[in-house]
Enzyme design. Sequence first.
Site, PDB file in Angstrom:
ATOM      1  N   HIS A 290      38.077  56.668  42.468  1.00  0.00           N
ATOM      2  CA  HIS A 290      38.490  55.589  43.374  1.00  0.00           C
ATOM      3  C   HIS A 290      38.436  55.997  44.835  1.00  0.00           C
ATOM      4  O   HIS A 290      38.260  55.157  45.703  1.00  0.00           O
ATOM      5  CB  HIS A 290      39.866  55.046  42.976  1.00  0.00           C
ATOM      6  CG  HIS A 290      39.774  54.191  41.752  1.00  0.00           C
ATOM      7  ND1 HIS A 290      40.075  54.655  40.511  1.00  0.00           N
ATOM      8  CD2 HIS A 290      39.336  52.918  41.601  1.00  0.00           C
ATOM      9  CE1 HIS A 290      39.839  53.702  39.632  1.00  0.00           C
ATOM     10  NE2 HIS A 290      39.394  52.641  40.257  1.00  0.00           N
TER      11      HIS A 290
ATOM     12  N   ARG B 163      35.579  59.889  34.066  1.00  0.00           N
ATOM     13  CA  ARG B 163      34.844  59.436  35.248  1.00  0.00           C
ATOM     14  C   ARG B 163      35.117  60.299  36.477  1.00  0.00           C
ATOM     15  O   ARG B 163      34.431  60.180  37.479  1.00  0.00           O
ATOM     16  CB  ARG B 163      35.150  57.964  35.543  1.00  0.00           C
ATOM     17  CG  ARG B 163      36.569  57.704  35.965  1.00  0.00           C
ATOM     18  CD  ARG B 163      36.891  56.226  36.002  1.00  0.00           C
ATOM     19  NE  ARG B 163      36.639  55.615  37.286  1.00  0.00           N
ATOM     20  CZ  ARG B 163      36.939  54.356  37.576  1.00  0.00           C
ATOM     21  NH1 ARG B 163      37.468  53.572  36.658  1.00  0.00           N
ATOM     22  NH2 ARG B 163      36.696  53.860  38.760  1.00  0.00           N
TER      23      ARG B 163
ATOM     24  N   ARG C 105      41.348  40.617  41.016  1.00  0.00           N
ATOM     25  CA  ARG C 105      41.731  41.232  39.751  1.00  0.00           C
ATOM     26  C   ARG C 105      43.226  41.499  39.766  1.00  0.00           C
ATOM     27  O   ARG C 105      43.751  42.035  40.745  1.00  0.00           O
ATOM     28  CB  ARG C 105      40.961  42.539  39.581  1.00  0.00           C
ATOM     29  CG  ARG C 105      41.462  43.333  38.391  1.00  0.00           C
ATOM     30  CD  ARG C 105      40.625  44.530  38.145  1.00  0.00           C
ATOM     31  NE  ARG C 105      40.940  45.632  39.039  1.00  0.00           N
ATOM     32  CZ  ARG C 105      40.271  46.780  39.045  1.00  0.00           C
ATOM     33  NH1 ARG C 105      39.235  46.939  38.246  1.00  0.00           N
ATOM     34  NH2 ARG C 105      40.602  47.760  39.866  1.00  0.00           N
TER      35      ARG C 105
ATOM     36  N   CYS D 189      30.748  44.651  38.265  1.00  0.00           N
ATOM     37  CA  CYS D 189      31.498  45.049  39.465  1.00  0.00           C
ATOM     38  C   CYS D 189      31.730  46.551  39.542  1.00  0.00           C
ATOM     39  O   CYS D 189      32.363  47.037  40.462  1.00  0.00           O
ATOM     40  CB  CYS D 189      32.816  44.281  39.568  1.00  0.00           C
ATOM     41  SG  CYS D 189      33.906  44.575  38.188  1.00  0.00           S
TER      42      CYS D 189
ATOM     43  N   ARG E 174      40.433  44.605  44.346  1.00  0.00           N
ATOM     44  CA  ARG E 174      41.305  45.481  43.544  1.00  0.00           C
ATOM     45  C   ARG E 174      42.735  45.329  44.063  1.00  0.00           C
ATOM     46  O   ARG E 174      43.172  46.073  44.939  1.00  0.00           O
ATOM     47  CB  ARG E 174      40.850  46.942  43.671  1.00  0.00           C
ATOM     48  CG  ARG E 174      39.543  47.270  42.968  1.00  0.00           C
ATOM     49  CD  ARG E 174      39.188  48.735  43.141  1.00  0.00           C
ATOM     50  NE  ARG E 174      38.174  49.193  42.213  1.00  0.00           N
ATOM     51  CZ  ARG E 174      36.859  49.213  42.471  1.00  0.00           C
ATOM     52  NH1 ARG E 174      36.407  48.783  43.623  1.00  0.00           N
ATOM     53  NH2 ARG E 174      36.010  49.666  41.565  1.00  0.00           N
TER      54      ARG E 174
ATOM     55  N   GLU F 187      35.246  46.323  30.302  1.00  0.00           N
ATOM     56  CA  GLU F 187      35.236  47.737  30.705  1.00  0.00           C
ATOM     57  C   GLU F 187      35.748  48.646  29.598  1.00  0.00           C
ATOM     58  O   GLU F 187      35.936  49.838  29.816  1.00  0.00           O
ATOM     59  CB  GLU F 187      36.010  47.935  32.011  1.00  0.00           C
ATOM     60  CG  GLU F 187      37.426  47.441  32.021  1.00  0.00           C
ATOM     61  CD  GLU F 187      38.121  47.686  33.355  1.00  0.00           C
ATOM     62  OE1 GLU F 187      37.637  48.481  34.168  1.00  0.00           O
ATOM     63  OE2 GLU F 187      39.187  47.067  33.567  1.00  0.00           O
TER      64      GLU F 187
ATOM     65  N   ASN G 153      32.285  51.470  35.553  1.00  0.00           N
ATOM     66  CA  ASN G 153      32.924  52.779  35.773  1.00  0.00           C
ATOM     67  C   ASN G 153      33.734  53.180  34.539  1.00  0.00           C
ATOM     68  O   ASN G 153      33.650  54.296  34.048  1.00  0.00           O
ATOM     69  CB  ASN G 153      33.857  52.747  36.989  1.00  0.00           C
ATOM     70  CG  ASN G 153      33.170  52.234  38.231  1.00  0.00           C
ATOM     71  OD1 ASN G 153      31.965  52.372  38.359  1.00  0.00           O
ATOM     72  ND2 ASN G 153      33.925  51.624  39.138  1.00  0.00           N
ATOM     73  N   ASP G 154      34.551  52.240  34.086  1.00  0.00           N
ATOM     74  CA  ASP G 154      35.364  52.549  32.908  1.00  0.00           C
ATOM     75  C   ASP G 154      34.573  52.372  31.623  1.00  0.00           C
ATOM     76  O   ASP G 154      34.750  53.137  30.674  1.00  0.00           O
ATOM     77  CB  ASP G 154      36.625  51.669  32.886  1.00  0.00           C
ATOM     78  CG  ASP G 154      37.694  52.249  33.794  1.00  0.00           C
ATOM     79  OD1 ASP G 154      37.872  53.473  33.784  1.00  0.00           O
ATOM     80  OD2 ASP G 154      38.337  51.480  34.543  1.00  0.00           O
TER      81      ASP G 154
HETATM   82  C1  PEP Z   1      35.266  49.574  36.685  1.00  0.00           C
HETATM   83  O1  PEP Z   1      35.951  50.179  35.851  1.00  0.00           O
HETATM   84  O2  PEP Z   1      34.020  49.564  36.650  1.00  0.00           O
HETATM   85  C2  PEP Z   1      35.904  48.822  37.774  1.00  0.00           C
HETATM   86  C3  PEP Z   1      35.203  48.053  38.565  1.00  0.00           C
HETATM   87  O3  PEP Z   1      37.241  48.981  37.973  1.00  0.00           O
HETATM   88  P1  PEP Z   1      37.872  50.306  38.624  1.00  0.00           P
HETATM   89  O4  PEP Z   1      36.740  51.115  39.203  1.00  0.00           O
HETATM   90  O5  PEP Z   1      38.833  49.867  39.646  1.00  0.00           O
HETATM   91  O6  PEP Z   1      38.513  50.970  37.464  1.00  0.00           O
HETATM   92 MG    MG Z   2      38.073  49.859  35.712  1.00  0.00          MG
END
Ligand code: PEP
Ligand code: MG
Length: 555
Positions: free
Chosen positions: A188, A464, A331, A501, A295, A430, A453-454
């Site tokens: 993040h 990650r 979100r 996203c 976010r 995700e 990402n998740d």
């Molecule tokens: C993701 O997991 O891809 C996402 C957009 O949410 P975050 O990166 O905030 O976990």
């Molecule tokens: Mg996520």
Amino acid sequence: MIKLKGKAVFGGIVSGKIVFYSRDESVVEKRKIDNPDIELQRYEYAKSCALSQLNELYNIAVGDVGKNDAGIFLIQQMLINDIDFNKAVSELIMQEHYNADYAVAKTARDFSQVFSEMDSDYIKERSADLKDVCDRLIRHIQNKSENSFNVCERAIICADDLVPSETVRLDKSKVAAFCTCYGSSNSHTAILARTMNIPAIIGIGNGLLESYNGCEAVVDGYSGMLYIEPDAQTRAELEKKRIHEAKKKELLKRLKGKKNITIDGTEVKLYANIGGLSDIDSVIENDAGGIGLFRSEFLYLENDDFPDEEYQFYNYRRVLEQMNGKRVIIRTMDIGADKNISYFELEKEQNPALGLRSIRLCLERPEMFKTQLRALLRASVYGRLAIMLPMITDVEEIRRTKALIEETKRQLDSRNQPYSNNIELGVMIETPAAAIMSDRLAQEADFFSIGTNDLEQYTLAMDRHNLRLESYGPDHHTALLRLMKIACDNAHRYGKWVGICGEFGGDMSFAEVFLAMGIDEISVAPSVILPLRSKIRSLDVSGKEEILKKYGCAD
Ligand code: PEP
Ligand code: MG
């Protein structure tokens, strides 16, 4: 000159002074204490230290700038001695048994709120003094030294690593760049750097030493190089590169107002990811079609206590107003794992990324969740709001949220507060479970947004935040792409739209396969929108089946 190499996270060439971020700065935990008398003594002692320090500062300032301007330190002493302020702090300690630093932080926040609502500019300006004074008090309570970061302009912030709650609290106007020893490009902090347009390098390793504190340096966020005390020739070359990149950026501006359309006529929406109100200028500047991911948990991470309904309402409303009727997907808060914050008082878990987080936490604490939902619903009349739920694994979570939204609407009805009845409710894809169950989810949700990402970390069992796992081969993309395709097909089967996203959405080399599978919207950091538009306009995806085969998503 010392040259250090890391992984480039966000481009840009900047120079500045290295400031090593020391972790032990002003993190205020909210705790219940056993012995309020001792806690009060800690507060009184911190007060006397702060007062004598301010007195010293006053005497130095009188010599430097004269009595008038030095008066600020007298005002700060008066604030520390203020009867109401002291009463509020000691009540929090003696009656509610809170720790002294939290009591000071909370009182500061409450007083600041009152100051900001007053008509007088003079009083409003005292908010900054109050913050300064309280930071000083907290440092004394916590036995910390002066925060060097506060006094440095255009700092290159270096750290072993930064967690999101630390990153969001740094004063962005003073941060020229971030460099960390560890971290990964999907962390993040890396995401925040991209969103805030701050050049960043991660994963430099142990070569990034605290002893470089105070050195002049140049960060090349394109190549991932950090130059400490660079020589004249290196400086000149970097300056040349900076000018070249600035020209390229300038050229991209010609794409503003143009469509995101391929040569064969396939269109896609390009939206922006944001962490808060302060990112909106960049969203507009880069011609985003909407906000694909706000976010909202950053509103929680920026504060020392739960942001109340009014504060959230104000932030959501301003974002909606500024986006002027364009879709804004907010979100609901995704706290947990690396986005942890002490006032949530979460129980320690062995695997927080797999624990009671995100939507699970919201459903477990419905009163807290309803506060956010009320703020969102109230803001909905100021633009085109869509609400998105994170970390969904089954339909039941959507249904339970819908029931809470209905309950919230009844509360607003009884308060005569308006809300829109046209709010889309979407879910993030995700978790592998969400992709696998996407046929059912599509019947319950209005849209999907794929959080790569998740989705990637849970599908591949790859943390990650672990930089060492970033270089794994192409198969990890194939597994991810296949799940994305399943979600995409299921969304379309039920007439729903689907976006991306996660950071993967901004990876230009995969744009053709995203379009070939039928992704309707891609949400990226604001600065990525125009380069991605340029890429899309150069593609021809008429041979969709062939493209899908090439990426292992079709036989
Ligand atoms: C993701 O997991 O891809 C996402 C957009 O949410 P975050 O990166 O905030 O976990
Ligand atoms: Mg996520």
